[in-house]
Design an enzyme around this catalytic site. Structure first.
Site, PDB file in Angstrom:
ATOM      1  N   ASP A 398       2.798   6.265  -2.444  1.00  0.00           N
ATOM      2  CA  ASP A 398       2.379   5.021  -3.435  1.00  0.00           C
ATOM      3  C   ASP A 398       0.974   5.364  -3.456  1.00  0.00           C
ATOM      4  O   ASP A 398       0.227   5.323  -2.451  1.00  0.00           O
ATOM      5  CB  ASP A 398       2.853   3.735  -2.560  1.00  0.00           C
ATOM      6  CG  ASP A 398       4.269   3.389  -2.652  1.00  0.00           C
ATOM      7  OD1 ASP A 398       4.862   4.416  -3.097  1.00  0.00           O
ATOM      8  OD2 ASP A 398       4.617   2.256  -2.138  1.00  0.00           O
ATOM      9  N   HIS A 454       5.388  12.200   0.505  1.00  0.00           N
ATOM     10  CA  HIS A 454       6.711  12.893   0.156  1.00  0.00           C
ATOM     11  C   HIS A 454       6.277  14.148  -0.887  1.00  0.00           C
ATOM     12  O   HIS A 454       5.436  14.326  -1.459  1.00  0.00           O
ATOM     13  CB  HIS A 454       7.683  12.078  -0.518  1.00  0.00           C
ATOM     14  CG  HIS A 454       8.056  10.756   0.306  1.00  0.00           C
ATOM     15  ND1 HIS A 454       9.265  10.433   0.619  1.00  0.00           N
ATOM     16  CD2 HIS A 454       7.266   9.755   0.906  1.00  0.00           C
ATOM     17  CE1 HIS A 454       9.423   9.554   1.389  1.00  0.00           C
ATOM     18  NE2 HIS A 454       8.099   8.970   1.367  1.00  0.00           N
ATOM     19  N   SER A 541      -6.593   7.398   2.383  1.00  0.00           N
ATOM     20  CA  SER A 541      -6.239   8.647   2.591  1.00  0.00           C
ATOM     21  C   SER A 541      -6.020   9.300   1.080  1.00  0.00           C
ATOM     22  O   SER A 541      -5.751   8.418   0.154  1.00  0.00           O
ATOM     23  CB  SER A 541      -5.650   9.083   3.587  1.00  0.00           C
ATOM     24  OG  SER A 541      -4.450   8.263   3.689  1.00  0.00           O
TER      25      SER A 541
END
Length: 581
Positions: A398, A454, A541
């Site tokens: 996301d 992911h 990040s």
């Protein structure tokens, strides 16, 4: 210090009345509670009444020796000093009205004298239950701690806390460079700072002219009523009261000030702060809606940016600046691993308007804030695009996403660091040559995003290599400056061997307030597109994904936005491109 629930934070309802102090009362425990139930036990709780304010502790069930350890914080106004603090003990009843046990009264004036104020007092108050209630075993007493803190004492504590936060060399004072960061952290009036200059403001506060500012000097400067202080920090008073009303165990004054959302839940009585919001925002394109959305820059990121860029590249790479950022990051990690930090979760959810329905675990299961921050989502919360087609690449997080067909285009449009190169990023000359002018995905995670990352492709995970580094912010404004943030920050590099793209490099980059990079997959393991690879602890990040030149074609809408340049807000599993052949 005991836990404080959100319902116990008393609002600043009328800012025309000026508070003079804060009353901290912790209801510790009680003895001699009479049996109130057929089983010889009770379900006691305490109601606190102070003027028009009424609050209560949690209910402790099936006990005659309750221990609440519950804290109330109340603003005190001049007219409150003569009031009594009333404590009522009650027994909770599931099927009927609650039963009254006793009342005890404490005179606040006994604790507000100069001799007793600003000190914690242990108080034991005897109480007498009505005669119709069964007799208790042993003396009936309510035990609590009480501290009335004056405005002057709180102001000094406020400045000591801020100095401690920004003081790198533990000198108990701040120099000119550190003061510059305080100005940003306190959201000082930037127009005034620009007009006067930081040096002139520093000199006005540095009463003894020794080149260092202490908490005492800042306190006296504000107490003097100097017009400069009022103009520079026109919301300072409200900020101070907010901080001390919301402050809890494991947090510091500095933590609360630079993490705006932690005091956002304190009601300001409808008053809107003038915080120069337009200077603290980023525009992103929301892929789902096609609209532009404003992303506010947190205070701690603005502090980091100030340290990095106010005096150019030379300042940013100094040991002192890197030490401050490391200290901020490590301290924040400790704070959010503290069990008391779970109290921050509801405020964070409300401030960022997070969708809690998609969270996998029950909200009560998180033992601290960090566990919530790297929360897992329900299996179907992030559908994987074209899940059976390994030629389709999906977003690793996301995030706010950029895509560049070549490194050279990324350097021209977005990554402006003078020293940015694959060699500095990868710290491996052979690997850098192998990926010469490769295609690049930049996936930036903001603090409010789901922070597990992911696999964007299916394949076999390679070995992990960690490169130590700094904690510079990966904010877009930072990336467009002269510093090679990606090449200087702490990062972890791995690869994914695929059928359609060859070897794909995946790089997890830490940033300001990111305490750790954690992999949840093992080297050598086969992963499917969309499988979890790892997670970041608190903070913003970035994930970088490198494809060999000519192996991928990015989606057109992402290319258009990246050319502007503007980031695209997308989610894990959303399609971002396809194999070129």
């Amino acid at each position: 210090m005991a836990e404080v629930s959100k319902s116990d934070i008393i609002s600043l309802r009328d800012l025309q009345r000026k508070p003079i102090g804060i009353l901290n009362i912790t209801i510790k425990n009680a003895t001699g509670i009479p049996p109130m139930d057929l089983n010889g036990k009770a379900d006691p709780y305490v109601v606190l009444k102070f003027g028009t304010k009424v609050m209560k502790t949690p209910i402790i069930k099936k006990t005659l020796l309750p221990s609440w350890d519950h804290t109330f914080r109340l603003l005190v106004y001049p007219e409150d000093i003569k009031l009594d603090v009333i404590f009522e003990l009650w027994d909770w009843d599931k099927l009927s009205k609650d039963d009254f046990i006793a009342t005890v009264v404490l005179n606040l004036a006994d604790f507000t004298s100069p001799e007793r104020a600003d000190n914690e007092h242990l108080v034991t108050l005897p109480f007498t239950p009505p005669k119709k209630i069964k007799k208790a075993k042993g003396p009936s007493e309510l035990c609590l701690t009480l501290q009335y803190s004056t405005e002057d004492a709180l102001l000094l504590e406020f400045w000591k806390g801020l100095i401690d936060y920004f003081d790198v060399d533990d000198s108990k004072s701040i120099d000119r460079e550190e003061f510059s960061n305080v100005l940003v952290g306190l959201q000082s009036d930037q127009e005034l700072v620009d007009d006067m200059g930081e040096e002139a403001i520093f000199s006005a506060i540095d009463a003894d002219g020794d080149g260092f500012i202490t908490a005492d000097e800042l306190t006296e400067f504000i107490k003097s009523g100097d017009a400069l202080g009022k103009q520079l920090w026109h919301t300072l008073s409200e900020t101070m009261w907010e901080v001390f009303l919301a402050l809890n165990d494991g947090a510091t004054v500095g933590d609360m000030v630079v993490n705006d959302w932690r005091i956002e839940g304190v009601d300001m009585g409808g008053k809107v702060k003038d915080n120069k919001v337009l200077k603290n925002q980023i525009l992103v394109h929301v892929r789902d809606t096609g609209k532009l959305e404003v992303e506010l820059i947190p205070s701690y990121i603005r502090v980091a940016m100030k340290m990095m860029y106010s005096n150019g590249i030379g300042r940013a790479t100094t040991n002192k600046v890197q030490s401050v950022l490391s200290s901020m990051t490590e301290r924040q990690g400790r704070t959010y691993n503290n069990p008391k930090s779970k109290n921050e979760i509801p405020k964070f959810i409300k401030f960022h308007m997070l969708n809690t329905d998609e969270i996998l675990d029950d909200m009560d299961s998180f033992s601290n804030f960090n566990e919530f921050f790297y929360r897992k989502l329900k299996p179907n919360a992030r559908p994987i695009s074209n899940v059976k087609d390994d030629k389709v690449v999906v977003s690793p997080a996301d995030c706010r996403l950029h895509v560049f067909p070549s490194i050279s285009e990324a350097q021209e449009i977005w990554v402006k660091g003078k020293t940015f190169s694959l060699t500095t990023l990868l710290q491996d000359n052979d690997l850098a040559s192998e990926y010469d002018n490769c295609s690049l995905v930049i996936a930036r995670l903001a603090p409010q995003d789901y922070h597990r990352y992911h696999s964007p492709v299916g394949g076999k995970v390679g070995d992990f290599r960690t490169i130590s580094g700094s904690y510079f912010t990966v904010n877009p404004i930072a990336i467009n400056q002269k510093i090679d943030v990606y090449g200087l920050n702490k990062r972890l590099i791995t690869s994914i061997e695929t059928e359609h793209f060859g070897k794909v490099l995946f790089i997890a980059v830490g940033a300001t307030m990111v305490g750790s990079i954690n992999m949840t997959v093992e080297p050598g393991k086969e992963v499917k597109k969309g499988n979890e690879l790892g997670y970041f602890a608190f903070g913003g990040s970035t994930c970088l994904v490198l494809f060999k030149q000519g192996s991928i074609v990015f989606d057109q809408d992402l290319m258009v936005n990246s050319a502007k340049p503007i980031e695209t807000l997308i989610k894990v599993g959303d399609r971002i491109g396809v194999a070129s052949s």
